[in-house]
Design a protein around this motif. Structure first.
Motif, PDB file in Angstrom:
ATOM      1  N   LEU A   1       0.535  -1.206  -0.231  1.00 48.66           N
ATOM      2  CA  LEU A   1      -0.375  -0.249  -0.223  1.00 48.66           C
ATOM      3  C   LEU A   1       1.149   1.907   0.450  1.00 48.66           C
ATOM      4  O   LEU A   1       0.116   2.376  -0.652  1.00 48.66           O
ATOM      5  N   ASP A   2       1.848   1.379   1.259  1.00 47.26           N
ATOM      6  CA  ASP A   2       2.890   2.310   0.491  1.00 47.26           C
ATOM      7  C   ASP A   2       3.620   2.676  -0.762  1.00 47.26           C
ATOM      8  O   ASP A   2       4.141   4.475  -1.240  1.00 47.26           O
ATOM      9  N   THR A   3       3.765   1.375  -1.250  1.00 46.05           N
ATOM     10  CA  THR A   3       4.289   1.298  -2.476  1.00 46.05           C
ATOM     11  C   THR A   3       3.310   1.967  -3.891  1.00 46.05           C
ATOM     12  O   THR A   3       3.866   3.133  -4.224  1.00 46.05           O
ATOM     13  N   PHE A   4       2.249   1.658  -2.974  1.00 49.30           N
ATOM     14  CA  PHE A   4       1.396   2.155  -4.278  1.00 49.30           C
ATOM     15  C   PHE A   4       0.855   4.073  -4.149  1.00 49.30           C
ATOM     16  O   PHE A   4       0.805   4.359  -5.138  1.00 49.30           O
ATOM     17  N   THR A   5       0.820   3.922  -2.947  1.00 42.79           N
ATOM     18  CA  THR A   5       0.551   5.579  -2.312  1.00 42.79           C
ATOM     19  C   THR A   5       1.677   6.401  -3.057  1.00 42.79           C
ATOM     20  O   THR A   5       1.845   7.676  -3.214  1.00 42.79           O
ATOM     21  N   GLY A   6       3.051   6.186  -2.442  1.00 45.74           N
ATOM     22  CA  GLY A   6       3.986   6.935  -3.489  1.00 45.74           C
ATOM     23  C   GLY A   6       3.656   6.781  -4.526  1.00 45.74           C
ATOM     24  O   GLY A   6       4.041   8.756  -4.776  1.00 45.74           O
ATOM     25  N   HIS A   7       3.264   6.566  -5.510  1.00 46.37           N
ATOM     26  CA  HIS A   7       3.056   6.920  -7.405  1.00 46.37           C
ATOM     27  C   HIS A   7       2.524   7.467  -7.303  1.00 46.37           C
ATOM     28  O   HIS A   7       2.341   8.373  -7.638  1.00 46.37           O
ATOM     29  N   LYS A   8       1.309   7.361  -6.071  1.00 49.70           N
ATOM     30  CA  LYS A   8      -0.207   8.083  -6.428  1.00 49.70           C
ATOM     31  C   LYS A   8       0.871   9.423  -6.121  1.00 49.70           C
ATOM     32  O   LYS A   8       0.101  10.572  -6.738  1.00 49.70           O
TER      33      LYS A   8
ATOM     34  N   ASP B   1      -8.751  -1.279  -3.056  1.00 49.20           N
ATOM     35  CA  ASP B   1      -9.509  -0.729  -1.716  1.00 49.20           C
ATOM     36  C   ASP B   1      -9.488  -0.379  -0.831  1.00 49.20           C
ATOM     37  O   ASP B   1     -10.569   0.785  -0.013  1.00 49.20           O
ATOM     38  N   LEU B   2      -8.171  -0.410   0.028  1.00 47.11           N
ATOM     39  CA  LEU B   2      -7.770   0.931   0.830  1.00 47.11           C
ATOM     40  C   LEU B   2      -7.424   1.730   0.539  1.00 47.11           C
ATOM     41  O   LEU B   2      -7.740   2.643   0.995  1.00 47.11           O
ATOM     42  N   MET B   3      -6.779   2.039  -1.226  1.00 48.58           N
ATOM     43  CA  MET B   3      -7.039   3.413  -1.292  1.00 48.58           C
ATOM     44  C   MET B   3      -7.874   3.484  -1.554  1.00 48.58           C
ATOM     45  O   MET B   3      -8.359   5.353  -1.224  1.00 48.58           O
TER      46      MET B   3
END
Length: 196
Positions: A41-48, A186-188
């Motif tokens: 989740l942190d990895t995807f969030t950083g890219h978002k 879903d978490l995002m």
């Protein structure tokens, strides 16, 4: 009779999910599923946050997951996703360069150093997926791999995050890959809402 089939399959799915490995790079395996999901989740969030472009790749059932997640991470995750599954582009690349280059050749044109590539491969050994990882590394893009089957597959430890499902059954491996990616988006969505 049906209950026995359901119980044994679901039990196998759950046991395999409990033993799924999530690696931070090549050196550190997450201690449990929750830590691994948080890291993903942190990895995807950083890219978002950075508005990076996100590319999903896979063959067969994994291509269906990749296509589905391209839509979900865009619509529900609010990420800048791009599909590599346009028929004209795919058939052009296959015809002109060979099937093993159907994803890597377009990525040579499209991929930037701050982008994210998510490679989904049950075997982790498909040459067209391995070629994608080579291009992503050469361009300095971030990589997440989702693999299964053999623990020494070629893609398994190529990413900053590497998810390995310890099963040789396509249905189990693909179901877990899809479930984990769906959980992340879903978490995002729950955290950030949906901007339509």
């Amino acid at each position: 009779m049906g209950g026995a089939f359901k119980d044994s399959y679901i039990r196998e799915l759950m046991q395999t999910l409990e033993h799924t490995e999530i690696w931070q790079g090549t050196s550190r395996k997450c201690t449990d599923y929750d830590e691994g999901i948080r890291f993903l989740l942190d990895t995807f969030t950083g890219h978002k946050r950075d508005r990076s472009r996100l590319f999903f790749v896979g063959n067969g059932g994994s291509s269906a997951i990749a296509s589905h997640m391209t839509a979900d991470f865009m619509k529900n995750g609010g990420m800048n996703t791009y599909s590599l599954y346009d028929n004209a582009v795919t058939t052009c690349m296959g015809n002109d360069y060979g099937y093993e280059y159907i994803f890597s050749k377009p990525l040579e044109f499209l991929l930037h150093g701050n982008d994210l590539v998510v490679a989904i491969s049950s075997s982790g050994n498909s040459q067209n997926i391995v070629n994608v990882l080579d291009v992503a590394k050469r361009k300095g893009a971030d990589i997440i791999t989702f693999t299964g089957f053999e623990p020494d597959n070629r893609a398994k430890r190529q990413g900053s995050v590497n998810v390995y499902v310890p099963s040789k059954r396509y249905g189990i491996v693909e179901s877990i890959h899809n479930l984990m990616l769906q959980q992340i988006v879903d978490l995002m969505m729950e955290r950030d809402g949906v901007n339509i």
